[in-house]
Write an enzyme that holds these catalytic residues in place. Sequence first.
Site, PDB file in Angstrom:
ATOM      1  N   ALA A  13     -18.123  29.806   4.649  1.00  6.92           N
ATOM      2  CA  ALA A  13     -18.929  28.583   4.505  1.00  6.92           C
ATOM      3  C   ALA A  13     -18.976  27.753   5.779  1.00  6.92           C
ATOM      4  O   ALA A  13     -19.744  26.778   5.850  1.00  6.92           O
ATOM      5  CB  ALA A  13     -18.384  27.740   3.344  1.00  6.92           C
ATOM      6  N   GLY A  15     -17.982  27.414  10.342  1.00  3.15           N
ATOM      7  CA  GLY A  15     -17.478  27.893  11.630  1.00  3.15           C
ATOM      8  C   GLY A  15     -17.726  29.373  11.916  1.00  3.15           C
ATOM      9  O   GLY A  15     -18.851  29.876  11.801  1.00  3.15           O
ATOM     10  N   ASP A  35     -15.333  31.692  -0.151  1.00  6.05           N
ATOM     11  CA  ASP A  35     -14.840  30.396   0.365  1.00  6.05           C
ATOM     12  C   ASP A  35     -14.516  29.473  -0.802  1.00  6.05           C
ATOM     13  O   ASP A  35     -14.706  29.837  -1.973  1.00  6.05           O
ATOM     14  CB  ASP A  35     -15.896  29.759   1.305  1.00  6.05           C
ATOM     15  N   TYR A 154       1.197  26.854  12.382  1.00  6.36           N
ATOM     16  CA  TYR A 154      -0.069  27.575  12.587  1.00  6.36           C
ATOM     17  C   TYR A 154       0.140  28.821  13.466  1.00  6.36           C
ATOM     18  O   TYR A 154      -0.233  29.939  13.082  1.00  6.36           O
ATOM     19  CB  TYR A 154      -1.099  26.637  13.220  1.00  6.36           C
TER      20      TYR A 154
END
Length: 260
Positions: A13, A15, A35, A154
């Site tokens: 949805a 990027g 998504d 991350y």
Amino acid sequence: MAQQRTCIITGSASGIGAATAALLRERGQRVIGVDLHDAEIVVDLSTHAGRAELVDRAAELSDGSVDAVIANAGLSSESTATVAVNYFGALATLEGLRPLLAASSAPRAVLTASMAALFPPDEELLEACLAHDEPAAVHRASELLDTGAGSAIYGTTKRALVRWVRRNAAAEEWAGAGIPLNAIAPGVIRTPMTSGLTATAEAERALLEMVPMPLNGIAEAATVASLLDYLTSAENSHLCGQIVYIDGGSDVVMRGDSVW
Ligand SMILES: NC(=O)c1ccc[n+]([C@@H]2O[C@H](COP(=O)([O-])OP(=O)(O)OC[C@H]3O[C@@H](n4cnc5c(N)ncnc54)[C@H](O)[C@@H]3O)[C@@H](O)[C@H]2O)c1
């Protein structure tokens, strides 16, 4: 004319996922987007129920055959959800959809990792991920958050992904089944994920000090989409377990010739 291929893309949805879905559709492929919203399959990949529903819905929508899977959905927030989505959600996507790939004559699998995999990981979180122990990984992530070390989460999830690719790409389930399994490692890409980090010239400069990109600076999502187009194409028959940096040079600057 080549046969139409069907590709499943998570994080479709926004990027990189949205740009890749648009490119593949433009080139005549069938894309099944996944998504939290605005997708053919709307599921939450941070949950076991969402991951199971992905597999069921993908089997229904694809009639049991998928040519490519791009496990791309991700979060960059300092949160336990980042562990659940980036690592366990991505692996559940690839492992859960592998039986559908087996029905294709040219199956392909790609993960979206990151150049952030080069940053020093938290070893305990890394081990919990690689041991496939989600409760332990989530617990370690909350300890990191409590001690102000959440910024390691991350990069550690992305380090775990690339390790997993290196450990599994040559295995019976992937190479042995004729499925090239690879990952991409983008540098900074202009998407909603990074908009806060590139909002001012000063913020952007600080970001590029951390992620040096001497070749053409920050990239657009469409640039990454064309690499994913190749990696998922029938032409890509022999890339096995590669981490393809699309990072404007951050890997070269940070690691030089140390890997060779
Ligand atoms: N933008 C960058 O600079 C950059 C750099 C390196 C790697 N990446 C990676 O690229 C991938 C795509 O990032 P992007 O920049 O396009 O970000 P983005 O935020 O624009 O898109 C990510 C998508 O993932 C979806 N998603 C998040 N959590 C989900 C969940 N629980 N279930 C289902 N979908 C979920 C979001 O809804 C969103 O549509 C991520 O894995 C990210 O870590 C991005």
